[in-house]
Design an enzyme around this catalytic site. Structure first.
Site, PDB file in Angstrom:
ATOM      1  N   TYR A   1      -4.076  46.805  52.066  1.00 15.09           N
ATOM      2  CA  TYR A   1      -4.960  45.977  51.228  1.00 15.09           C
ATOM      3  C   TYR A   1      -6.030  45.273  52.084  1.00 15.09           C
ATOM      4  O   TYR A   1      -7.214  45.270  51.739  1.00 15.09           O
ATOM      5  CB  TYR A   1      -4.125  44.951  50.452  1.00 15.09           C
ATOM      6  CG  TYR A   1      -4.963  43.966  49.680  1.00 15.09           C
ATOM      7  CD1 TYR A   1      -5.595  44.340  48.501  1.00 15.09           C
ATOM      8  CD2 TYR A   1      -5.161  42.666  50.149  1.00 15.09           C
ATOM      9  CE1 TYR A   1      -6.402  43.433  47.799  1.00 15.09           C
ATOM     10  CE2 TYR A   1      -5.952  41.761  49.458  1.00 15.09           C
ATOM     11  CZ  TYR A   1      -6.575  42.155  48.285  1.00 15.09           C
ATOM     12  OH  TYR A   1      -7.371  41.271  47.598  1.00 15.09           O
TER      13      TYR A   1
ATOM     14  N   LYS B   1     -11.301  47.091  45.101  1.00 15.33           N
ATOM     15  CA  LYS B   1     -10.265  47.181  44.053  1.00 15.33           C
ATOM     16  C   LYS B   1     -10.583  48.301  43.068  1.00 15.33           C
ATOM     17  O   LYS B   1      -9.679  48.931  42.520  1.00 15.33           O
ATOM     18  CB  LYS B   1     -10.146  45.835  43.317  1.00 15.33           C
ATOM     19  CG  LYS B   1      -9.551  44.745  44.214  1.00 15.33           C
ATOM     20  CD  LYS B   1      -9.613  43.359  43.604  1.00 15.33           C
ATOM     21  CE  LYS B   1      -8.870  42.378  44.505  1.00 15.33           C
ATOM     22  NZ  LYS B   1      -9.316  41.019  44.501  1.00 15.33           N
TER      23      LYS B   1
END
Ligand code: GLU
Length: 307
Positions: A191, A69
């Site tokens: 992701y 992230k």
């Protein structure tokens, strides 16, 4: 810093914290992660003057999960600048990393980039500016770590896809509020792959060096973020980097850091070094049990923290 024997320090801490193995649990909600050998511990320190100290399994690649992230957020922070703040906040959530509860009250705007909802928005922002996001993420982290062998574990990425109902819910929910621009399947695919990046403690300590160095990669002098942006990423790691245990981590270590459910924790000491600890067993908040303790011992024994 010169009079601290980092090598002896990390070896001692590794031996002392190894005894915690067996008291935590490897993440099992992603089936491929449940298969990792829990008896592994690695520590690496990368100083800004180019020294690497390592102990235990510091060269073993593991699934970096949420640590990714920070990378994807940094990529889009550089490209989007402060326009990002209309898409996400920068306050701790106080909820678990994959929680949906705040999003409804807050109109699909995630609290910060380091919970899953915020990370999915970062990935969406990347998709809006990149023709090949998976290739771009890979070359970004390879450049930061100085290691061209870093790659994705597609088994982990596929395992997450098969069980990622909550992430699918988050991205669809935010799309319904207009906070996702791209196709939800494309966002999820990118992701899950970024979470499946395989990096070692040494790779991660090196790859976070730019955050210790005012935004400049000390390996090659490249400006990754402005000094101000690097400050802000560190500040958000300090307040939001360890899920709803961020306060406890700050209390124990006095450092900005980011964890992942693969068992890694990376922390940064601005102007000095970055450090990564990895051990797969997690505590009830999803943070590495050994990693939390090792970093607490490290900052206590060396007397080095940001406070
Ligand atoms: N891929 C994981 C998920 O989205 C990341 C979780 C984590 O490391 O916090 O559930």
């Amino acid at each position: 810093m010169n009079n601290i024997d980092f090598q002896t320090c990390i070896e001692e801490i590794l031996n002392e914290t190894r005894g915690l193995i067996g008291k935590g649990r490897v993440a099992d909600y992603i089936p491929a992660l449940a298969e990792v050998d829990p008896n592994q511990v690695g520590i690496a320190v990368q100083t800004l003057d180019g020294q690497t100290f390592q102990a235990g399994d510091a060269l073993v690649p593991f699934s970096i999960q949420s640590i990714s992230k920070v990378f994807v957020f940094s990529m889009v922070f550089r490209a989007w600048g402060d326009r990002l703040w209309s898409r996400m906040g920068r306050e701790p959530s106080g909820n678990s990393f994959n929680s949906l509860v705040q999003l409804e009250h807050e109109n699909g705007i995630p609290r910060n980039p380091f919970i899953n909802a915020g990370a999915l928005v970062s990935t969406d922002c990347l998709l809006s500016i990149s023709k090949n996001p998976l290739k771009d993420i890979l070359s970004y982290v390879r450049g930061l770590a100085g290691n061209s062998k870093i790659s994705y574990d597609s088994v982990v990425a596929n395992s997450e896809r098969e069980t990622g109902y909550r992430n699918a819910a988050l991205v669809n929910f935010m799309k319904s509020f207009g906070n996702i621009e791209n196709d939800v399947e494309a966002v999820l695919n990118a992701y899950f792959h970024q979470c499946g990046l395989m990096m070692s403690c040494v790779d991660l300590a090196r790859a976070f060096s730019f955050l210790a160095n005012g935004g400049i990669n000390p390996l090659n002098g490249e400006q990754i973020l402005t000094q101000s942006q690097a400050k802000r990423v560190n500040a958000m790691m300090q307040t939001c980097g360890l899920y709803n245990e961020s306060g406890e981590f700050a209390f124990c270590t006095g450092l900005p850091g980011k964890s992942g459910v693969g068992g890694g924790i990376v922390a940064v000491v601005p102007k000095m070094f970055s450090i990564c600890v990895w051990s797969p067993e997690l505590n009830r908040h999803g943070n590495s049990l050994v990693g939390m303790k090792a970093l607490e011992l490290f900052t206590t024994r060396t007397g080095i923290s940001i406070f």
